[in-house]
Design an enzyme around this catalytic site. Structure first.
Site, PDB file in Angstrom:
ATOM      1  NE  ARG A  72      12.783  -0.786  11.557  1.00 40.50           N
ATOM      2  CZ  ARG A  72      13.418  -1.289  10.526  1.00 40.50           C
ATOM      3  NH1 ARG A  72      13.216  -2.593  10.147  1.00 40.50           N
ATOM      4  NH2 ARG A  72      14.221  -0.534   9.826  1.00 40.50           N
ATOM      5  CG  PHE A 109      11.555  -6.070   2.938  1.00 39.77           C
ATOM      6  CD1 PHE A 109      11.857  -5.081   4.166  1.00 39.77           C
ATOM      7  CD2 PHE A 109      12.461  -5.915   2.180  1.00 39.77           C
ATOM      8  CE1 PHE A 109      12.352  -3.910   3.925  1.00 39.77           C
ATOM      9  CE2 PHE A 109      13.118  -4.623   1.827  1.00 39.77           C
ATOM     10  CZ  PHE A 109      13.111  -3.653   2.530  1.00 39.77           C
ATOM     11  CG  ASP A 153      15.536 -11.549   3.664  1.00 43.76           C
ATOM     12  OD1 ASP A 153      16.613 -11.399   4.278  1.00 43.76           O
ATOM     13  OD2 ASP A 153      15.224 -10.764   2.847  1.00 43.76           O
ATOM     14  CE1 TYR A 166      21.006  -2.512   4.331  1.00 45.05           C
ATOM     15  CE2 TYR A 166      21.755  -3.194   2.192  1.00 45.05           C
ATOM     16  CZ  TYR A 166      20.696  -3.134   3.003  1.00 45.05           C
ATOM     17  OH  TYR A 166      19.501  -3.266   2.454  1.00 45.05           O
ATOM     18  CE  LYS A 167      18.418  -4.932   6.605  1.00 45.34           C
ATOM     19  NZ  LYS A 167      17.655  -3.832   6.821  1.00 45.34           N
TER      20      LYS A 167
HETATM   21  C1  LIG Z   1      13.985  -8.311   5.163  1.00 48.91           C
HETATM   22  C2  LIG Z   1      14.709  -7.656   4.184  1.00 48.91           C
HETATM   23  N1  LIG Z   1      15.292  -7.950   2.927  1.00 48.91           N
HETATM   24  C3  LIG Z   1      15.902  -7.265   1.855  1.00 48.91           C
HETATM   25  C4  LIG Z   1      16.100  -6.100   2.309  1.00 48.91           C
HETATM   26  C5  LIG Z   1      17.024  -5.082   1.310  1.00 48.91           C
HETATM   27  O1  LIG Z   1      17.455  -5.682   0.140  1.00 48.91           O
HETATM   28  P1  LIG Z   1      18.303  -4.789  -0.499  1.00 48.91           P
HETATM   29  O2  LIG Z   1      19.633  -4.687  -0.037  1.00 48.91           O
HETATM   30  O3  LIG Z   1      18.537  -5.522  -1.885  1.00 48.91           O
HETATM   31  O4  LIG Z   1      17.937  -3.566  -1.018  1.00 48.91           O
HETATM   32  C6  LIG Z   1      15.826  -5.515   3.575  1.00 48.91           C
HETATM   33  C7  LIG Z   1      16.121  -4.178   3.727  1.00 48.91           C
HETATM   34  O5  LIG Z   1      15.803  -3.619   4.871  1.00 48.91           O
HETATM   35  C8  LIG Z   1      15.219  -6.238   4.507  1.00 48.91           C
HETATM   36  O6  LIG Z   1      14.675  -5.824   5.719  1.00 48.91           O
END
Ligand SMILES: Cc1ncc(COP(=O)(O)O)c(C=O)c1O
Length: 417
Positions: A376, A131, A202, A227-228
């Site tokens: 997706r 990501f 992550d 938030y997911k």
């Molecule tokens: C794998 C992954 N890491 C991190 C993030 C986002 O990080 P942040 O909330 O700091 O923008 C996402 C967002 O979609 C993600 O898919």
């Protein structure tokens, strides 16, 4: 998995919903009747109790109790309390998890701390196509640390081989954000440890959708989004995990006052709090934390094994239906066909993916698009239904059959895809 019948009818899916042990959990969310929401992997749906809870935090806790709420309404403990709510979802004991900051910021804090702890080793290994924020934060850290860090990006299949090579830290996303491929956390962690490296996971696309066993798998460090699948609302606070055995050894660089052993002593010198609390930096975002706590409450009484089982079945159903209904539409399946190797989403490749996703949204099926060509569709087992999958593929088949995705309006690119 049960074997899926050759021609799956909508009534079959209704039957699956009727037999679904998680079906009742959908009532914990507000979802528009006419919308098929397959984007909980980007933004979880609104928990039904959340508006009332936030109204209470605003009008009573803030409006009436004012600053005293830090004590009387427990605002100051929200990061730890929410960490304890997240812990069982990721297979961790509670004192190793805390809610704070964003995923990007937590990555910076933990990667920097781990790398400095591992000196003189200086190689940080990650995956090409990880990501973007993960790669960008690591690039920023490399710039900051000069010769003390070297970022090495390798292909996914080469990670195991590359980890033996004097690596300090491996940074991987457990479920790939595009393809949904799952890394073997246990095996990678073991190989890394054998080679003297630490691993930072992550979990943004795993937490709340997969069974995770961070403690069992001897994980070192992890971060993830609120938030997911955790349903904490847009831009919700993130979380981080530090295994107990590392907590006192890691010095996180954003050493703000909330991570101090005694913030209200107002001392001039930083002394890190014991345990996980030293990972905090500044004042918690109380309204967002309260929303995340409600998001996490949607998991009460839910077994993650059941969540994972349903997530696999929803993904298999989507792919079976796609093969049945759209065999010649030009889709390439970009996620693993084997549900055990796939997170809670399916990914399809199509040269006109953007337009097709827009045409689906116009028909009230919400998925998303990731450049250059990935469609997706995410499944949040607490509220996604088998009939939703059937209806989504039905509308996808219709769009492909009548080529309505070619309408000019579907080609106009928005800022967020
Ligand atoms: C794998 C992954 N890491 C991190 C993030 C986002 O990080 P942040 O909330 O700091 O923008 C996402 C967002 O979609 C993600 O898919």
């Amino acid at each position: 998995m049960d074997t899926v019948p050759e021609n799956i009818a909508r009534a079959d899916c209704e039957g699956m919903d009727a037999a679904d042990p998680l079906a009742q959990a959908r009532r914990r969310f507000v979802l528009p009747d006419s919308t098929i929401y397959l984007d909980g992997n980007s933004l979880g749906a609104l928990p039904a109790n959340l508006p009332e809870r936030i109204a209470d935090v605003v009008s009573r806790e803030w409006g009436k109790d004012l600053v005293g709420s830090w004590n009387t309404n427990g605002w100051i403990e929200l990061p730890q309390r929410i960490g304890a709510q997240i812990a069982p979802l990721i297979g961790a004991e509670a004192d190793q998890v805390i809610a704070a900051d964003s995923t990007s910021v937590n990555l910076f804090k933990l990667a920097a701390a781990a790398l400095l702890h591992q000196a003189p080793r200086r190689i940080v290994l990650s995956e090409r196509g990880n990501f973007p924020t993960d790669l960008y934060v690591l690039q920023g850290l490399e710039h900051l640390l000069g010769g003390r860090m070297a970022l090495r990006l390798v292909e996914r299949d080469d990670i195991a081989g590359a980890s033996a090579d004097g690596v300090a830290l491996i940074v991987l996303t457990h479920v790939h954000y595009k393809t949904g491929e799952v890394h073997d956390m246990r095996a990678i962690t073991k190989a890394a440890h054998d080679a003297g490296a630490l691993v930072l996971w992550d979990l943004s696309h795993s937490a709340g959708a997969m069974e995770l066993f961070l403690d069992r798998d001897a994980a070192d460090l992890a971060i993830g989004c609120g938030y997911k699948y955790l349903n904490g609302g847009p831009g919700a606070p993130a979380f981080l995990y530090v295994a107990r055995r590392h907590q006192e050894k890691l010095h996180q660089p954003l050493s703000g006052w909330m991570g101090h052993a005694a913030p209200f002593d107002f001392a001039d010198h930083y002394a890190p709090a014991p345990g996980i609390a030293r990972q905090l930096c500044g004042t918690p975002a109380v309204l967002s934390m309260a929303a995340l706590a409600e998001g996490l409450a949607t998991f009460e009484g839910i077994a993650m094994a059941a969540v994972r089982e349903k997530s696999k079945r929803l993904g298999d159903l989507f792919l079976d239906l796609l093969e049945q209904r759209c065999p010649d539409a030009g889709f390439e399946i970009a996620c693993p066909r084997d549900a055990d190797r796939r997170g809670s989403q399916v990914a399809l490749r199509h040269p006109h993916g953007y337009e097709i996703v827009q045409a689906l949204i116009a028909r009230h099926v919400i998925g998303d698009f990731r450049a250059p060509d990935i469609l997706r569709f995410g499944f949040a087992p607490l509220y996604s239904r088998y009939v939703d999958v059937w209806d989504a593929v039905d509308r996808l088949a219709a769009i492909m059959a009548d080529a309505s995705w070619r309408e000019g309006r579907f080609g106009i690119r928005a800022a967020v895809t």
